[in-house]
Design a protein around this motif. Structure first.
Motif, short mmCIF file in Angstrom:
data_model
loop_
_atom_site.label_atom_id
_atom_site.label_comp_id
_atom_site.label_asym_id
_atom_site.label_seq_id
_atom_site.Cartn_x
_atom_site.Cartn_y
_atom_site.Cartn_z
N SER A 157 -1.53 -1.18 -1.92
CA SER A 157 -2.57 -1.47 -0.77
C SER A 157 -2.00 -2.70 -0.40
CB SER A 157 -4.22 -1.61 -0.80
OG SER A 157 -4.27 -2.17 -1.64
N LEU A 158 -0.94 -3.52 -1.08
CA LEU A 158 -0.78 -4.68 -0.99
C LEU A 158 0.89 -4.66 -0.56
CD1 LEU A 158 -3.04 -6.97 -1.67
CD2 LEU A 158 -3.28 -6.35 0.20
N PRO A 159 1.45 -5.09 0.54
CA PRO A 159 2.96 -5.47 -0.05
C PRO A 159 3.48 -6.77 -0.93
CG PRO A 159 2.26 -6.56 2.20
CD PRO A 159 1.44 -5.88 1.78
N LEU A 160 4.22 -6.78 -1.62
CA LEU A 160 4.79 -7.88 -2.58
C LEU A 160 4.40 -9.41 -2.81
CD1 LEU A 160 5.82 -8.06 -5.30
CD2 LEU A 160 8.09 -7.42 -4.89
N PRO A 161 4.85 -9.50 -1.00
CA PRO A 161 4.61 -11.04 -1.23
C PRO A 161 3.29 -11.57 -1.24
CG PRO A 161 6.54 -10.00 0.69
CD PRO A 161 5.72 -9.41 0.26
N LEU A 162 1.72 -10.30 -0.41
CA LEU A 162 0.76 -10.45 -0.69
C LEU A 162 0.14 -10.77 -1.83
CD1 LEU A 162 -1.93 -11.85 0.97
CD2 LEU A 162 -1.68 -8.72 1.97
N LEU A 163 1.10 -9.88 -2.10
CA LEU A 163 -0.21 -9.26 -3.81
C LEU A 163 0.62 -10.32 -5.01
CD1 LEU A 163 -1.02 -7.38 -5.59
CD2 LEU A 163 1.36 -6.39 -6.79
N ALA A 164 1.50 -11.56 -4.74
CA ALA A 164 2.13 -12.22 -5.59
C ALA A 164 1.54 -13.50 -4.96
CB ALA A 164 3.32 -12.49 -5.17
N GLY A 165 1.74 -13.67 -3.80
CA GLY A 165 0.19 -14.87 -3.52
C GLY A 165 -1.39 -14.17 -4.31
N ALA A 166 -1.65 -13.20 -4.04
CA ALA A 166 -3.16 -13.25 -4.37
C ALA A 166 -3.15 -13.27 -6.01
CB ALA A 166 -3.51 -12.15 -4.14
N ALA A 167 -2.33 -13.10 -6.60
CA ALA A 167 -1.90 -13.10 -8.61
C ALA A 167 -1.94 -14.98 -8.75
CB ALA A 167 -1.00 -12.81 -8.79
N CYS A 168 -1.49 -15.87 -7.76
CA CYS A 168 -1.42 -17.01 -7.83
C CYS A 168 -2.61 -17.66 -7.64
CB CYS A 168 0.20 -17.55 -6.93
SG CYS A 168 1.44 -17.30 -8.21
N GLY A 169 -2.92 -17.36 -6.01
CA GLY A 169 -4.48 -18.15 -5.64
C GLY A 169 -5.59 -17.47 -6.47
N GLY A 170 -5.44 -15.99 -7.09
CA GLY A 170 -6.56 -15.89 -7.94
C GLY A 170 -6.20 -16.29 -9.39
N ALA A 171 -5.73 -17.06 -10.15
CA ALA A 171 -5.37 -17.27 -10.99
C ALA A 171 -5.51 -19.20 -10.84
CB ALA A 171 -4.34 -17.63 -11.41
N ILE A 172 -5.17 -19.34 -9.98
CA ILE A 172 -5.98 -20.96 -9.57
C ILE A 172 -7.26 -21.29 -9.55
CG2 ILE A 172 -5.73 -23.09 -8.42
CD1 ILE A 172 -3.00 -22.40 -7.00
N ALA A 173 -8.10 -19.64 -8.74
CA ALA A 173 -9.67 -20.02 -8.47
C ALA A 173 -10.17 -19.91 -10.39
CB ALA A 173 -9.31 -19.08 -7.69
N ALA A 174 -10.09 -18.97 -11.10
CA ALA A 174 -9.92 -18.54 -12.13
C ALA A 174 -9.88 -19.93 -13.16
CB ALA A 174 -9.64 -16.87 -12.18
N MET A 175 -8.92 -20.47 -12.92
CA MET A 175 -8.51 -21.51 -13.80
C MET A 175 -9.58 -23.17 -12.91
SD MET A 175 -3.93 -21.92 -14.88
CE MET A 175 -4.13 -21.84 -13.08
N PHE A 176 -9.87 -22.84 -12.01
CA PHE A 176 -10.91 -24.33 -12.24
C PHE A 176 -12.41 -23.48 -12.64
CE2 PHE A 176 -8.18 -25.70 -8.24
CZ PHE A 176 -8.35 -27.24 -9.08
N VAL A 177 -12.19 -22.23 -12.44
CA VAL A 177 -13.98 -22.30 -12.63
C VAL A 177 -14.14 -22.48 -14.66
CG1 VAL A 177 -15.33 -19.85 -12.96
CG2 VAL A 177 -14.12 -20.13 -10.74
N MET A 178 -13.11 -22.08 -15.32
CA MET A 178 -12.93 -22.16 -16.58
C MET A 178 -12.90 -23.22 -17.31
SD MET A 178 -14.59 -19.05 -17.15
CE MET A 178 -14.07 -18.99 -18.73
N ARG A 179 -12.20 -24.62 -16.36
CA ARG A 179 -11.47 -25.28 -15.96
C ARG A 179 -10.79 -25.00 -17.23
NH1 ARG A 179 -17.01 -28.73 -19.07
NH2 ARG A 179 -15.36 -30.84 -18.68
N CYS A 180 -9.36 -24.87 -17.13
CA CYS A 180 -8.43 -24.43 -18.03
C CYS A 180 -7.28 -24.86 -17.11
CB CYS A 180 -8.57 -23.33 -18.98
SG CYS A 180 -8.72 -22.12 -17.84
#
Length: 390
Positions: free
Chosen positions: A97-120
């Motif tokens: 459902s997402l074009p590649l640029p938006l999908l790539a951004g969502a993956a990196c942004g979501g990864a940063i958010a998850a790492m903040f939550v998990m303190r890693c």
């Protein structure tokens, strides 16, 4: 234009050439062995790959910045794996459902958010998340298996290499946090050297106001500030060395000095400690009144006179478990200082760590004197008095 380019360049690193070479060799060995072991482990499992490129970025942190919070084992393993899982989830659930640029951004942004939550938080984790998006059909088809096999194996292997190499080359890893305010007397008071300087709450307030992620732990930052204060004090009052304030005519003992003789010497000269020297006049220990009390079983103060006499009296036999000489009760390998050591370097040892006597040695590690807490207090008072008079 030159000024513009200069503003883009970071400040020169404070690491010397030896440390730079140590880091580079560590990355070379770490990546080489990780590649070999990962290939041997994963090729037989039909894994889509046995090495991921973001591991190279992880090696920079692990070997060049082993004290960084971003380079600790949980940061590396958790950051890479959790980021990979977030990336795979984005591809599986949003990929159509997402074009590649938006999908790539969502993956990196979501990864940063998850790492903040998990303190890693681990910067290469963003690259792992991006790899799952643009890594090709094979990586996307493997999905979670790719993360839980290749990424996990590479991260664990590289961390093991970093633990081994860093510790063998003199860098503590995982990095142990040091509390500069830990009181050796197990009370709630802060250590004396920080009671007049900045306080922990001052640093916490500044960090909260700064509101940015720092690539250094809070405890390490506080320790650097304290060392900076000591250097500024040294520059302000001039360099007073141990040679200027130490006692030179010092009563000492040898390993085989009998306890009764050592105790008599301490009583006669009214000293609370005897440095223990070998025949080359090198310090092998220090015997204090506390050592006599502890080994003599004098924690119970009832009939202390009789107990002390019994402890000091020779047993008269050749083999006994009772301590007979100083070497059996001394504190071995005591902390020493060089004759040219500035006295400000002794302040944390005596004020915070609880040492009352610091043996002083020369360039050949031979005993030349001793500095006591009284010597240090007198010297600091004199320097302060001289400053006020000036």
């Amino acid at each position: 234009m030159r000024a513009l380019f200069a503003s883009w360049l970071p400040s020169p690193t404070t690491a010397n050439r030896r440390e730079q070479l140590r880091a580079a060799v560590g990355a070379l060995i770490g990546i080489m062995l990780t590649t070999m072991l990962s290939k041997a482990l994963l090729q037989s499992t039909h894994a889509v790959a046995f090495l991921v490129a973001p591991i190279g970025a992880s090696s920079v942190l692990l070997f060049a910045l082993p004290a960084s919070p971003l380079a600790q084992p949980w940061s590396v393993i958790g950051g890479n794996v959790i980021s990979g899982l977030v990336g795979v989830a984005c591809v599986r659930w949003l990929g159509t459902s997402l074009p590649l640029p938006l999908l790539a951004g969502a993956a990196c942004g979501g990864a940063i958010a998850a790492m903040f939550v998990m303190r890693c938080l681990h910067p290469p984790g963003g690259a792992v998340a991006l790899t799952t998006v643009i890594g090709g059909t094979a990586v996307q088809a493997a999905g979670f298996e790719f993360v839980l096999m290749t990424v996990l194996a590479d991260s664990i292997l590289l961390v093991l290499m970093a633990v081994t190499y860093n510790n063998l080359t003199g860098r503590s890893y995982p990095h142990q946090q040091q509390n500069p305010h830990m009181n050796p007397h197990a009370t709630k008071d802060t250590v004396p050297t920080v009671r007049l300087g900045f306080k922990p709450e001052d640093l916490d307030a500044v960090l909260q106001q700064h509101n940015q992620v720092l690539d250094i732990s809070r405890d390490d930052l506080e320790s650097l500030f304290m060392q900076t204060e000591q250097r500024a004090y040294q520059r302000r009052f001039g360099i007073i060395s141990c040679a200027d304030i130490m006692s030179r005519d010092v009563v000492s003992a040898e390993f085989g000095t009998e306890l009764a003789e050592a105790w008599s010497q301490m009583r006669a000269h009214r000293v609370a400690a005897l440095p223990v020297l070998n025949r080359a006049r090198r310090v092998i220990g220090i015997a204090t009144q506390t050592d006599f009390l502890e080994h003599g079983g004098l924690d119970n103060y009832r009939s202390i006179r009789q107990q002390l006499r019994r402890f000091l009296r020779k047993s008269g036999v050749t083999h006994t478990e009772k301590a007979e000489v100083v070497g059996q009760i001394m504190s071995a390998h005591p902390t020493t200082a060089r004759i040219d050591t500035p006295i400000v370097d002794l302040v944390p040892l005596m004020a915070d760590s609880g040492f009352h006597h610091i043996p002083i040695v020369d360039e050949e590690q031979r005993f030349v004197g001793i500095v006591t807490q009284s010597d240090l207090v007198a010297a600091l008072y004199e320097s302060r008095f001289a400053e006020a008079a000036a």
